[in-house]
Design an enzyme around this catalytic site. Structure first.
Site, PDB file in Angstrom:
ATOM      1  N   GLY A   1     -14.951  19.550   9.978  1.00 47.84           N
ATOM      2  CA  GLY A   1     -14.597  18.604  11.041  1.00 47.84           C
ATOM      3  C   GLY A   1     -15.481  17.367  11.013  1.00 47.84           C
ATOM      4  N   THR A   2     -16.736  17.562  10.715  1.00 45.82           N
ATOM      5  CA  THR A   2     -17.674  16.432  10.658  1.00 45.82           C
ATOM      6  C   THR A   2     -17.227  15.436   9.592  1.00 45.82           C
ATOM      7  OG1 THR A   2     -19.462  17.888  11.361  1.00 45.82           O
ATOM      8  CG2 THR A   2     -20.109  15.819  10.300  1.00 45.82           C
TER       9      THR A   2
ATOM     10  N   ASN B   1     -16.155  20.075  23.457  1.00 48.29           N
ATOM     11  CA  ASN B   1     -16.691  21.336  22.938  1.00 48.29           C
ATOM     12  C   ASN B   1     -17.576  22.055  23.946  1.00 48.29           C
ATOM     13  OD1 ASN B   1     -18.028  18.803  21.995  1.00 48.29           O
ATOM     14  ND2 ASN B   1     -19.722  20.218  21.604  1.00 48.29           N
TER      15      ASN B   1
ATOM     16  N   GLN C   1     -11.702  21.180  18.680  1.00 49.77           N
ATOM     17  CA  GLN C   1     -11.657  22.292  19.637  1.00 49.77           C
ATOM     18  C   GLN C   1     -10.267  22.518  20.207  1.00 49.77           C
ATOM     19  OE1 GLN C   1     -13.969  24.445  20.205  1.00 49.77           O
ATOM     20  NE2 GLN C   1     -15.757  23.430  19.327  1.00 49.77           N
TER      21      GLN C   1
ATOM     22  N   HIS D   1     -13.206  26.585  10.703  1.00 53.77           N
ATOM     23  CA  HIS D   1     -13.972  27.709  11.261  1.00 53.77           C
ATOM     24  C   HIS D   1     -13.878  27.819  12.779  1.00 53.77           C
ATOM     25  CE1 HIS D   1     -17.832  25.826  12.764  1.00 53.77           C
ATOM     26  NE2 HIS D   1     -17.401  24.830  12.013  1.00 53.77           N
TER      27      HIS D   1
ATOM     28  N   CYS E   1     -24.638  22.666  18.066  1.00 54.48           N
ATOM     29  CA  CYS E   1     -25.311  21.726  17.176  1.00 54.48           C
ATOM     30  C   CYS E   1     -26.581  21.180  17.812  1.00 54.48           C
ATOM     31  CB  CYS E   1     -24.382  20.570  16.813  1.00 54.48           C
ATOM     32  SG  CYS E   1     -22.768  21.122  16.278  1.00 54.48           S
TER      33      CYS E   1
HETATM   34  C1  LIG Z   1     -15.562  18.765  18.935  1.00 52.73           C
HETATM   35  C2  LIG Z   1     -16.194  19.034  17.616  1.00 52.73           C
HETATM   36  N1  LIG Z   1     -16.098  18.118  16.649  1.00 52.73           N
HETATM   37  C3  LIG Z   1     -16.624  18.302  15.434  1.00 52.73           C
HETATM   38  C4  LIG Z   1     -17.325  19.442  15.133  1.00 52.73           C
HETATM   39  C5  LIG Z   1     -17.885  19.623  13.760  1.00 52.73           C
HETATM   40  O1  LIG Z   1     -17.045  20.481  13.011  1.00 52.73           O
HETATM   41  P1  LIG Z   1     -17.616  21.173  11.661  1.00 52.73           P
HETATM   42  O2  LIG Z   1     -18.573  22.225  12.103  1.00 52.73           O
HETATM   43  O3  LIG Z   1     -16.405  21.718  10.989  1.00 52.73           O
HETATM   44  O4  LIG Z   1     -18.258  20.085  10.886  1.00 52.73           O
HETATM   45  C6  LIG Z   1     -17.483  20.430  16.122  1.00 52.73           C
HETATM   46  C7  LIG Z   1     -18.296  21.644  15.853  1.00 52.73           C
HETATM   47  O5  LIG Z   1     -19.046  22.087  16.694  1.00 52.73           O
HETATM   48  C8  LIG Z   1     -16.891  20.224  17.386  1.00 52.73           C
HETATM   49  O6  LIG Z   1     -16.990  21.129  18.351  1.00 52.73           O
END
Ligand SMILES: Cc1ncc(COP(=O)(O)O)c(C=O)c1O
Length: 397
Positions: A74-75, A154, A182, A204, A330
């Site tokens: 997602g990042t 999140n 999310q 994930h 995070c």
């Molecule tokens: C809203 C949101 N965006 C992005 C991410 C990042 O996703 P990834 O862990 O797949 O990089 C998260 C993960 O906690 C998230 O909750």
């Protein structure tokens, strides 16, 4: 795996669904290790598996297969969306996000600010909702590169009015991205006739494996790749595909699609979440829900136990076998109170007394009832009650 574990941190990550594991297996340890870019039949098998997964993900989002770009997480999807907008409109210098974005949008925007870009953060109210009129007033059709809003927060699960926001932004001729990491799989998304330009998904968070994500790119919008190389994903994300991860994400999308159609697991999660929340509110005085009570994911409960230090509570809950989070996973380890809760106008004390519980399709009634008892006991050990009208501080035992 610990049988006694009660996993209530599904917004941090989810358990890989057994059917997802089974679907991935041939591409990990079995015979299907071909490179999807290879021209011979052995490679084509892998190509077909990737394309099938693309269809499965597209179906979940009600999008076209060609609009699905597989990424690493997602990042990466969020960063890629920002980078693409900057490359498409190099003369524009302004971005709009909300005050409650995940760090995977907030941090790249901070880095862009350091490079001279202007970033406007649209405020949220006490329930975590953005004001669409304010959004409209800050988007500058001549200078705004991109508007990026989180679909489901999140930490609180609060849902933003994404389609309405996207229409406002599109009418101004500006690209619109949503971090839907999310939201996907927990609420219905329909991108078939959407004003959303780009949207991020993470495997994930929806019972697929770690290390795979998606960036949806609306077929009508311009896109410039950040990752250059072999030209995979139609030139939009070079790099040999994570075939097993992609196949697993496709399977997870298929499983979610079938249960979303019947409303099945969403409804079950909502009932369990409400039971958990209501019982705790009844049993523990001064318990508050953070975030909008209705416009919220069905699996998330962010609760403030007044007078309780959340970090201490998490240690007691961990010892009791409960996994939950003091906010975004995070940011664990950071001593600062949650940026999301403080942006909602909460005091640092309230934010520091808040804990996020997040359920999944695997959460059972029995686990919820056990969790309620354990949370009540742990809070009782820590809570400091300030009786109305002053008086001595009473510490529960
Ligand atoms: C809203 C949101 N965006 C992005 C991410 C990042 O996703 P990834 O862990 O797949 O990089 C998260 C993960 O906690 C998230 O909750």
């Amino acid at each position: 795996m610990n049988d006694e574990l009660i996993y209530l941190d599904n917004n941090a990550t989810t358990r890989v669904h057994p059917e997802v594991c089974a679907a991935m297996e041939p591409y990990l340890s079995g015979a299907c290790y071909g490179n999807p870019s290879a021209g011979y039949r052995f490679g084509k098998q892998a190509r077909q598996a990737v394309e099938r997964a693309r269809e499965q993900v597209a179906l979940l989002l009600n999008a076209q297969a060609e609009e699905i770009v597989f990424t690493g997480c997602g990042t990466e999807s969020n960063n890629t969306a920002l980078e693409s907008a900057l490359r498409c409109y190099p003369q524009r210098r302004h971005l709009v996000i909300s005050a409650t974005e995940h760090s995977a949008v907030e941090k790249p925007c901070e880095a862009l600010q350091a490079r001279g870009y202007r970033v406007t953060r649209v405020a949220v109210d006490g329930e975590g909702m953005i004001d669409l009129e304010e959004l409209e007033s800050v988007v500058d059709g001549g200078d705004t590169v991109l508007v990026s809003l989180i679909w489901a927060n999140n930490e609180t699960g609060v849902l933003a009015p994404i389609e309405e926001a996207a229409k406002i932004v599109k009418n101004k001729g500006v690209l619109f991205h949503s971090d839907a990491v999310q939201a996907v799989g927990k609420v219905d998304l329909d991108l078939s006739d959407s004003a959303v330009s780009m949207l991020s998904v993470s495997g994930h968070k929806l019972h697929a494996a770690k290390g795979v994500g998606v960036l949806y790119v609306n077929r009508q919008v311009r896109f410039e790749a950040s990752m250059l190389g072999g030209g995979q994903e139609g030139g939009r994300r070079s790099g040999t595909e994570n075939v097993a991860g992609i196949v697993g994400l496709g399977k997870a999308a298929e499983l979610l699609q079938s249960s979303l159609v019947g409303g099945g697991h969403q409804q079950a999660m909502r009932q369990l979440r409400d039971r958990f929340e209501q019982t705790l509110i009844e049993r523990i005085p001064h318990t508050l829900v953070n975030g909008h009570r209705e416009q919220r994911l069905p699996n998330t409960s962010n609760l403030c136990f007044r007078g309780v230090d959340a970090e201490g509570l998490l240690i007691l809950l961990d010892n009791a076998g409960i996994c939950c989070s003091p906010g975004s996973a995070c940011s664990t380890g950071a001593v600062k109170p949650s940026r999301v809760l403080t942006a909602m106008g909460m005091s640092a004390a309230r934010a520091r007394s808040s804990v996020r519980f997040s359920l999944s399709m695997f959460t059972t009634e029995e686990e919820i009832d056990r969790a309620v008892d354990l949370v009540e006991q742990a809070v009782g050990k820590l809570q400091i009650v300030l009786p109305a009208g002053g008086g001595p501080v009473v510490r529960h035992t």
